[in-house]
Design a protein around this motif. Structure first.
Motif, PDB file in Angstrom:
ATOM      1  N   ALA A  29      77.983 -14.181  48.715  1.00  0.00           N
ATOM      2  CA  ALA A  29      77.407 -15.293  49.756  1.00  0.00           C
ATOM      3  C   ALA A  29      77.085 -16.408  48.921  1.00  0.00           C
ATOM      4  N   PRO A  30      76.885 -17.526  49.545  1.00  0.00           N
ATOM      5  CA  PRO A  30      76.527 -18.926  48.852  1.00  0.00           C
ATOM      6  C   PRO A  30      75.469 -18.933  47.908  1.00  0.00           C
ATOM      7  N   ASP A  31      74.532 -17.964  48.137  1.00  0.00           N
ATOM      8  CA  ASP A  31      73.356 -17.912  47.274  1.00  0.00           C
ATOM      9  C   ASP A  31      73.566 -17.068  46.235  1.00  0.00           C
ATOM     10  N   GLY A  32      74.704 -16.313  45.876  1.00  0.00           N
ATOM     11  CA  GLY A  32      75.183 -15.414  44.784  1.00  0.00           C
ATOM     12  C   GLY A  32      74.819 -13.986  45.148  1.00  0.00           C
ATOM     13  N   ARG A  33      74.360 -13.619  46.314  1.00  0.00           N
ATOM     14  CA  ARG A  33      74.084 -12.359  46.624  1.00  0.00           C
ATOM     15  C   ARG A  33      75.448 -11.634  46.923  1.00  0.00           C
ATOM     16  N   VAL A  34      75.471 -10.418  46.230  1.00  0.00           N
ATOM     17  CA  VAL A  34      76.683  -9.836  46.413  1.00  0.00           C
ATOM     18  C   VAL A  34      76.452  -8.619  47.575  1.00  0.00           C
ATOM     19  N   TRP A  35      77.335  -8.626  48.714  1.00  0.00           N
ATOM     20  CA  TRP A  35      77.381  -7.763  49.876  1.00  0.00           C
ATOM     21  C   TRP A  35      78.551  -6.663  49.746  1.00  0.00           C
ATOM     22  N   ILE A  36      78.248  -5.488  49.906  1.00  0.00           N
ATOM     23  CA  ILE A  36      79.187  -4.635  49.651  1.00  0.00           C
ATOM     24  C   ILE A  36      78.957  -3.507  50.887  1.00  0.00           C
ATOM     25  N   ASN A  37      80.566  -3.008  51.387  1.00  0.00           N
ATOM     26  CA  ASN A  37      80.354  -2.115  52.743  1.00  0.00           C
ATOM     27  C   ASN A  37      81.224  -0.766  51.851  1.00  0.00           C
ATOM     28  N   SER A  38      80.239   0.261  51.852  1.00  0.00           N
ATOM     29  CA  SER A  38      80.825   1.261  51.109  1.00  0.00           C
ATOM     30  C   SER A  38      80.377   2.558  51.895  1.00  0.00           C
ATOM     31  N   SER A  39      80.870   3.909  51.343  1.00  0.00           N
ATOM     32  CA  SER A  39      80.379   5.155  52.016  1.00  0.00           C
ATOM     33  C   SER A  39      79.015   5.149  52.182  1.00  0.00           C
ATOM     34  N   GLN A  40      78.170   4.605  51.324  1.00  0.00           N
ATOM     35  CA  GLN A  40      76.609   4.466  51.412  1.00  0.00           C
ATOM     36  C   GLN A  40      76.161   3.742  52.464  1.00  0.00           C
ATOM     37  N   GLY A  41      76.920   2.948  53.112  1.00  0.00           N
ATOM     38  CA  GLY A  41      76.446   2.064  54.180  1.00  0.00           C
ATOM     39  C   GLY A  41      76.712   0.438  53.466  1.00  0.00           C
ATOM     40  N   LEU A  42      75.827  -0.478  54.191  1.00  0.00           N
ATOM     41  CA  LEU A  42      75.937  -1.899  53.538  1.00  0.00           C
ATOM     42  C   LEU A  42      74.903  -1.887  52.761  1.00  0.00           C
ATOM     43  N   GLN A  43      75.214  -2.558  51.622  1.00  0.00           N
ATOM     44  CA  GLN A  43      74.482  -2.854  50.380  1.00  0.00           C
ATOM     45  C   GLN A  43      74.532  -4.265  49.899  1.00  0.00           C
TER      46      GLN A  43
END
Length: 470
Positions: A29-43
């Motif tokens: 994201a623009p604020d530097g946060r990393v988003w991940i869609n995985s088998s654990q859900g959204l992280q």
């Protein structure tokens, strides 16, 4: 999920129970946060956490997790080869699972800033339950518990299933134990003593209650674990060691006494043999030469030669008698040591024109027979050395009857020993000092010679009381 540091790829580690597996979509994201869609859900991982992980490769990042607890059904499809996560121009996130497509607006999502209150609810020890109230600060456990279970919980009205715990038992644990959402801690075989159990909790957004809750656990000692029992065991061990020492000492003394008896019996046998053979033969020869001499004229030159030979024979016989008396010294030292030494040494000193004095310090105590004979021989030899070699006008003998030791000292005011004699411990072709040292060693005594040329000499013998006295 891994990241490249310019040289090698490094795995990204998640804190707690966070895992990165089955990843099907990643965006920053623009604020530097990393988003991940995985088998654990959204992280989601904050930019500061990612920066710290890149500086410290072993650091475990804190992860914000969205899964079935937040209404998401299913996980990212594993067979899909296209990204399953994207960001709209409005800033919203779209991500797909095997059950559908979901939308999340990060700007509208609010975290819970309130840490959850923590409580310790009870303690189980060897299948015995002990409930605890919030105000209770101490719990008494049975002696030597085989297993202990401590139950705790935290109050959360939003997502209690996401509350995380960590605990520590001071005196057992060296660092905090991460328990996840488990609400019990287990320990086995606690030693006697006091232990403080502490527990902290974090809410669904990772806000920790660092004060947490604590309780003091007291494990009393069993009978065999008490200080008194250990002291009693130590005392019994010391008493047993003392008894063994006494038995060994008694056996050593018996062996020493048997050795004395055997040696004295052998000396008596040799003395009898010398008396019955050597001295009798010499005396018979002397008498025979006297009978031959009687038949010769008094003015005969041969008679004068016979007289010289007879004088030499008398000297040999006298020397033999001295050696015989040395062998039978046990018969010379009858009664107490002091009177026997006074009689023998004063007679020897008077023949040489030397003054002799004997002094006793402490109450006179009876000495063991074998020890007394050796002490008599050592003292007489020391006085004889002083008479023959020191040139002293007087000889002083002192006996000290101490509570812990017996000591004997022979002191003169003569010329003292030469440095060479002190270094060698004996005179050339003389065995008096050597004999005294050997006698002292046989009875377990220490013999010391203190001498300075020109200022006299002192020969000191010290013997432990248990070896000297009856």
């Amino acid at each position: 999920m891994m990241w490249f540091d310019g040289k090698v790829f490094r795995p990204l580690k998640g804190a707690g129970e966070a895992r990165f597996s089955g990843v099907k979509g990643i965006l920053v994201a623009p604020d530097g946060r990393v988003w991940i869609n995985s088998s654990q859900g959204l992280q989601a991982i904050d930019a500061s956490e990612m920066a710290r992980a890149m500086q410290q490769p072993d650091y475990a990042v804190r992860v914000l997790q969205f899964n079935f607890n937040d209404g998401i059904r299913g996980i990212a499809a594993s067979e899909s080869s296209t990204p399953r996560l994207t960001r709209l121009s409005t800033g919203e996130l779209l991500f797909a699972t095997i059950s559908g497509v979901y939308r999340l607006d990060p700007e509208r999502y609010r975290t819970n800033p309130s840490p959850p209150p923590v409580y310790i609810t009870g303690v189980w020890s060897d299948k015995t339950a002990q409930p605890l109230s919030p105000s209770q600060l101490e719990a008494q456990l049975p002696s030597s518990p085989e297993s202990v279970r401590i139950d705790y919980t935290a109050l959360s009205l939003t997502l209690p299933q996401r509350v995380q715990f960590r605990y520590m038992l001071e005196g057992v644990d060296t660092q905090w134990q991460e328990a996840g959402n488990r609400r019990s801690a287990y320990y086995t075989t606690l030693a006697p003593g006091s232990y403080r159990f502490r527990v902290m909790a974090a809410n669904e957004d990772g806000v920790w209650n660092t004060n947490g809750a604590s309780v003091m656990l007291v494990v009393p000692p069993t009978l065999v674990q008490t200080v008194w029992f250990k002291l009693l065991c130590a005392l019994m061990a010391a008493l047993l060691a003392w008894c063994v020492h006494r038995l060994r000492l008694r056996e050593a003394l018996r062996r020493m006494q048997r050795s004395f008896d055997v040696r004295m019996a052998e000396r008596e046998r040799i003395a009898r043999t010398l008396h019955d053979t050597y001295l009798q033969s010499v005396q018979a020869l002397i008498l025979r030469f006297h009978s031959i001499k009687a038949k010769l004229p008094k003015s005969d030159e041969i008679q004068q030669q016979i007289d010289a030979a007879l004088d030499a024979a008398e000297a040999v016989a006298e020397e033999g008698r001295d050696q015989l008396m040395e062998l039978r010294v046990n018969h010379v030292c009858q009664g107490d040591l002091a009177p026997a030494l006074a009689a023998a040494c004063s007679a020897a000193c008077s023949q040489q024109g030397v003054a002799f004095s004997l002094h006793e310090q402490g109450a006179r105590r009876p000495l063991k027979a074998g020890i007394k004979d050796e002490l008599f021989a050592i003292a007489r030899e020391a006085v004889a050395n002083a008479l023959h070699h020191s040139g002293s006008p007087q000889v002083r003998l002192q006996l000290v009857y101490g509570a812990t030791s017996f000591s004997l000292e022979v002191r003169d005011q003569g010329k003292g020993f030469e440095d060479e004699v002190l270094q060698l411990g004996k005179r050339e072709r003389h065995w008096g000092l050597t004999g005294m040292r050997e006698r002292a060693a046989r009875i377990g005594a220490t013999l010391a010679i203190h001498s300075t040329p020109g200022t006299g000499c002192a020969i000191e013998l010290v013997l432990r009381a248990k070896l000297a006295y009856l």
